[in-house]
Design an enzyme around this catalytic site. Structure first.
Site, PDB file in Angstrom:
ATOM      1  N   HIS A  13       6.700  -3.243   0.247  1.00 48.31           N
ATOM      2  CA  HIS A  13       6.596  -3.099   1.711  1.00 48.31           C
ATOM      3  C   HIS A  13       5.224  -2.534   2.022  1.00 48.31           C
ATOM      4  CE1 HIS A  13      10.905  -3.663   2.835  1.00 48.31           C
ATOM      5  NE2 HIS A  13      10.990  -3.520   1.525  1.00 48.31           N
ATOM      6  N   ASP A  64      16.128  -9.417   7.658  1.00 47.00           N
ATOM      7  CA  ASP A  64      15.945  -7.957   7.677  1.00 47.00           C
ATOM      8  C   ASP A  64      17.020  -7.292   8.540  1.00 47.00           C
ATOM      9  OD1 ASP A  64      14.651  -5.793   6.575  1.00 47.00           O
ATOM     10  OD2 ASP A  64      13.353  -5.495   8.313  1.00 47.00           O
TER      11      ASP A  64
END
Lengths: 426, 325
Positions: free
Chosen positions: A181, A307
């Site tokens: 990330h 997500d």
């Protein structure tokens, strides 16, 4: 084992590039045949897919089926049902669940939940560092043996670049892809929205673009040096797309995904402190959104994920900075991808590829394809159903969506997982 | 952009909540100034009260510490004959884990008519206005780094007292623009009232990104930024909000951005100096300036009472009439 025949449908298989009508026969969890003509096959169930589309089951690179601080088994089955109804047959579960996926026990709990539900395949992503605390390497090889398909520190910071370097090296020598990330936590600095005219006007703590791009560039350099395979999760900026394009041109083993919200929403949607648009990474500018879509069309960005996050309504009812980031999105992934194709942003086959074949390739899993011998994870889509997004109508336990009131087109009519019909639209 | 004007105004276009200056019309701002003018003399009378809000209950909710603004609000409410309740939420139920929404429900049950809200989170007043019962008006007494509309209006009131018209004015706002809700509200108000130029002056670390989109010009130094300005608005260096290091030291800050007689010389001769208070003498402003004839800092405080009376009366006026329908 059910024997299923699907007839008269339009088969969309990005893996082979096929877009033609035909018939599929399924037996023993496996695709027996995918032909242009009818074959001799006695089926238990025959599905007439006239005017319908047949695709591989969706492989979602990120969805959370647990609430923060709550045991995942409490909420798992509802979310699995939501996934099945949305055509998602495989889900990558980031390690920041409860319990954190940093031990083989945690992996077992998660995999058992999936087996019990029988509605979705779970691909756990193991922790990169112990407890995701960012300072000591997790037992990555043990996690891999237990069933993790990649490692990641999710949205948690790493103590320093030395840890990132060693983690990448260790992951490389364990043949594990690092799901990274890209966010520099010091540059993020308590921010909640994209830095720019909007953050200035609303007086909200900003997250600068460089919080992402600095992290991408550092991770690319370290990945190159360590020989690790790196997958960038949820990129959100135009310049990150550029950097990943360059890395790919240099031949680095790099892949990337973007979440569906960032292809439809921008920072302007945060206006008036809309907490359903409080996301990680933050919604960016219109330019960023356009470049992300272009990046998908060009293949720089390999995959699109939901997500999906499981949040209670209460967690969104507070002044903006104090709300939890995230949204309920798993039920919107397919219709919004279809919409991209519908609007000519990419071809229908490409749109399907980004949520099926490509994510399966990133995970090195034998899904996301319709060909004899492959696993029978298949969805049938009715492209003609129009519906209005309503948070309260979602199957997911999470009703917080930024797409409230949106008019959408296309619904999953059947979901077949491992050769069994697990969902049928009524 | 969207929504603000909808939520702040009632169906007749009158003030219902006062959350931000952004999106309000020039006429409405002038109405507030004119109405405040009519209250300005109330403080000079022997009986300092008018009965406009008799029987109304106003709740002063501060979720972050506030001394002078909440005092001015209290005074303003009392001069309008309203009952006022001061609740320090920082030490109250919200710190015991009760959600903001539950706290609001409790206060509504006490038959309040108006909430005056000060909160450390940007958008908090907007959030509360969105969730209160329809008969309640919300006045923003400062939310995070977003908005402080009554401060902006009292600043406009003070400027008008000294400068008569707005359209020729050059106004400089100096200091910690990044963390300042006062700066943002003042920029909106000055732009709506049509001033000639608004400048912001400060080191890059204290200037928020893309502030030019609000219609201001950015200056790095006082020497350039103060040239020919009519009004100088000094901002308090918000030490409590400095999460990250934004300035090397107070000493260096004062050297570069502290207002002194010397630095003020490039401004117009009749320039006025303002400050929302409380001032840090020797950090953002030299004592000789703060106490000079050019300083209108204390007038700002007294004008604050008239402005807050006007805003409360207007918001409540829209309320009582609409509830008669």
């Amino acid at each position: 084992m059910t024997r299923i025949r699907i007839e008269n449908g339009r088969i969309l298989d990005p893996h082979s590039g096929r877009d033609s009508s035909g018939e599929i026969c399924i037996d023993n969890g496996t695709i027996l045949s995918a032909n242009d003509s009818t074959m001799d096959f006695t089926a238990d169930i025959t599905i007439n897919a006239k005017d319908h589309w047949i695709c591989p089951g969706i492989v979602d690179l990120s969805a959370r089926f647990g609430k923060s601080g709550q045991a995942i088994k409490k909420t798992f089955s509802t979310e699995a049902t939501a996934a099945a109804s949305a055509g998602v047959t495989s889900v990558c579960c980031p390690p920041d669940t409860h319990p954190i996926i940093d031990s083989s026990t945690a992996v077992e709990i998660l995999l058992k939940s999936a087996t019990d539900s029988g509605q979705v395949r779970i691909n756990p992503i193991g922790a990169l560092t112990q407890g995701l605390k960012g300072d000591r390497l997790a037992e990555m090889f043990t996690l891999k043996t237990a069933g993790c398909i990649a490692v990641s520190n999710a949205n948690q910071p790493l103590a320093n670049y030395e840890i990132l370097r060693r983690a990448m090296e260790y992951a490389a020598s364990s043949d594990l892809t690092v799901f990274f990330h890209p966010e520099d936590y010091s540059l993020r600095n308590y921010g909640v929205v994209n830095e720019g005219a909007l953050s200035t006007r609303l007086g909200l703590p900003p997250i600068p673009e460089i919080a992402e791009t600095v992290a991408v560039s550092a991770a690319l350099l370290i990945a190159e040096q360590s020989g690790a395979k790196i997958h960038f999760c949820r990129i959100s900026t135009a310049r990150a797309v550029d950097m990943i394009r360059q890395a790919k041109q240099l031949g680095l083993p790099v892949t990337a995904d973007v979440d569906i919200c960032h292809l439809y929403l921008t920072e302007l949607d945060v206006d008036c402190y809309n907490s359903n648009c409080h996301l990680i990474p933050p919604l960016r500018s219109l330019h960023d959104k356009d470049i992300l879509i272009q990046g998908i069309a060009e293949g720089v960005i390999d995959a699109v994920c939901s997500d999906h996050r499981l949040l209670s309504i209460d967690s969104k009812i507070a002044p903006f900075s104090q709300t939890e980031p995230g949204a309920s999105t798993i039920e919107f992934l397919l219709p919004l991808m279809l919409d991209l194709a519908n609007r000519g942003k990419l071809s229908l086959l490409d749109a399907v590829e980004k949520i099926t074949t490509n994510p399966a390739k990133i995970l090195n899993l034998p899904f996301g394809r319709i060909e004899p011998g492959s696993k029978a994870d298949i969805i049938i889509i009715n492209p003609d159903i129009s519906w209005t997004a309503q948070g309260q109508q979602l199957i997911s336990g999470s009703k917080c969506t930024p797409f409230e009131g949106w008019e959408l087109q296309g619904k999953v009519s059947h979901t077949i997982l491992d050769g069994e019909l697990i969902f049928q639209y009524k | 952009m969207t929504g603000y004007d909808n939520i702040q105004l009632d169906k007749q276009g009158r003030l219902k909540h006062f959350l931000t200056i952004e999106g309000l019309s020039q006429q409405l701002l002038l109405d507030i100034l004119d109405y405040a003018e009519s209250f300005a003399s109330v403080g000079d009378r022997a009986v300092k009260k008018v009965p406009l809000l008799r029987g109304k209950t106003i709740v002063n909710l501060f979720f972050e510490p506030s001394t002078r603004t909440s005092t001015t609000f209290e005074l303003a409410a009392k001069r309008l004959s309203a009952d006022i309740l001061n609740l320090n939420m920082a030490t109250s139920s919200t710190s015991k884990g009760e959600s903001l929404l539950d706290t609001l429900r409790t206060l509504e049950a006490m038959h309040s008519d108006m909430f005056i809200v000060r909160h450390a989170s940007s958008g908090a007043a907007h959030f509360i206005a969105n969730h209160v019962a329809p008969h309640i008006s919300v006045i923003n007494d400062g939310d995070g780094q977003h908005s402080h509309p009554t401060q902006a209006m009292l600043d406009m009131f003070t400027i008008r007292k000294h400068k008569k018209t707005f359209d020729t004015l050059r106004v400089a706002i100096v200091g910690d623009i990044l963390h300042s809700r006062v700066a943002r509200s003042n920029i909106h108000a000055l732009k709506i009232l049509g001033v000639n130029e608004v400048r912001v002056i400060g080191p890059k670390t204290l200037i928020p990104r893309d502030i030019e989109t609000m219609g201001v010009s950015v200056y790095d130094t006082l020497e350039d930024g103060l040239k020919n300005v009519d009004v100088v608005i000094m901002l308090r260096l918000q030490k409590e909000r400095m999460i990250t290091a934004s300035i090397p030291s107070e000493y260096e800050y004062f050297n570069r951005y502290g207002l002194t007689q010397e630095k003020l010389k490039v401004a117009k001769e009749d320039a006025i100096v303002m400050h929302p208070g409380p001032i840090n003498r020797g950090i953002e402003i030299d004592s000789t300036i703060a106490d000079s004839e050019q300083s209108v800092i204390l007038q700002q405080v007294s004008n604050g009472i008239a402005i807050r009376m006007a805003v409360m009366a207007m918001a409540m006026g829209s309320n009582s009439e609409s509830s008669n329908y």
